[in-house]
Design an enzyme around this catalytic site. Structure first.
Site, PDB file in Angstrom:
ATOM      1  N   LYS A   1      17.381  63.803  33.901  1.00  0.00           N
ATOM      2  CA  LYS A   1      17.566  64.945  34.813  1.00  0.00           C
ATOM      3  C   LYS A   1      17.411  64.479  36.261  1.00  0.00           C
ATOM      4  O   LYS A   1      16.956  63.383  36.533  1.00  0.00           O
ATOM      5  CB  LYS A   1      16.516  66.035  34.551  1.00  0.00           C
ATOM      6  CG  LYS A   1      16.448  66.554  33.144  1.00  0.00           C
ATOM      7  CD  LYS A   1      17.636  67.392  32.774  1.00  0.00           C
ATOM      8  CE  LYS A   1      17.467  67.885  31.330  1.00  0.00           C
ATOM      9  NZ  LYS A   1      18.695  68.378  30.781  1.00  0.00           N
TER      10      LYS A   1
ATOM     11  N   SER B   1      24.166  67.555  29.966  1.00  0.00           N
ATOM     12  CA  SER B   1      23.439  68.275  31.016  1.00  0.00           C
ATOM     13  C   SER B   1      23.556  67.629  32.394  1.00  0.00           C
ATOM     14  O   SER B   1      23.338  68.289  33.395  1.00  0.00           O
ATOM     15  CB  SER B   1      21.968  68.426  30.650  1.00  0.00           C
ATOM     16  OG  SER B   1      21.309  67.184  30.683  1.00  0.00           O
TER      17      SER B   1
END
Length: 166
Positions: free
Chosen positions: A82, A37
């Site tokens: 993230k 991700s």
């Protein structure tokens, strides 16, 4: 057997263990990143150093790559990596979709929360899916990559995250 020497060595080991525990809880820790991700900034299998002092001081900036406890996992020890794209009171435009339609929406990040997104948007489960993340779940900020050796070095907080309206 010299019991004094044994107790001294045990004391040294206990002290060393306590020092490592305090260091990894409040100063910095090492994390192995799993998943795609955050490609290309953080690749699957990268080993990074996560500093925790800025988190303890509530210094969360747009563009920083952070490690946090996951909201979408059944495992309470599961971590995510993230990028912070918005901080409290920022306006977030995003797309939503269901089986039949896709529409644009926007919302403000609530006080005490941040909005997280992966750099590899098509492969990331992030705030677009589960909403804003409470700041208390942030474990630290990624500052240095130690593995692989071909990519060793500082992990810069680039401002790839667009500036959001206030």
């Amino acid at each position: 057997m010299n019991w004094r020497r044994v107790f001294k060595r045990v004391g040294v080991l206990i002290s060393a263990g306590c020092t490592v525990r305090v260091f990894s809880s409040y100063i910095a820790s090492i994390v192995v990143c799993d998943g795609v991700s955050m490609n290309p900034a953080i690749m699957d299998g990268d080993i990074v150093i996560v500093e925790k002092i800025s988190t303890l001081l509530y210094k969360h900036e747009r563009g920083s790559i952070i490690v946090a406890n996951s909201l979408h996992s059944n495992d309470p020890h599961s971590l995510i990596c993230k990028r912070i794209v918005a901080t409290p009171h920022d306006l977030i435009p995003f797309e939503r979709e269901n089986r039949k339609t896709r529409w644009k929406d926007r919302k403000y990040v609530p006080k005490g929360h941040v909005w997280l997104e992966g750099d590899n948007k098509s492969e990331s489960i992030d705030s677009r899916k589960y909403g804003s993340l409470p700041i208390g779940l942030i474990q630290g900020r990624v500052v240095f990559r130690v593995w692989p050796l071909s990519r060793i070095g500082c992990v810069a907080s680039n401002m790839k995250a667009k500036h959001r309206e206030r």
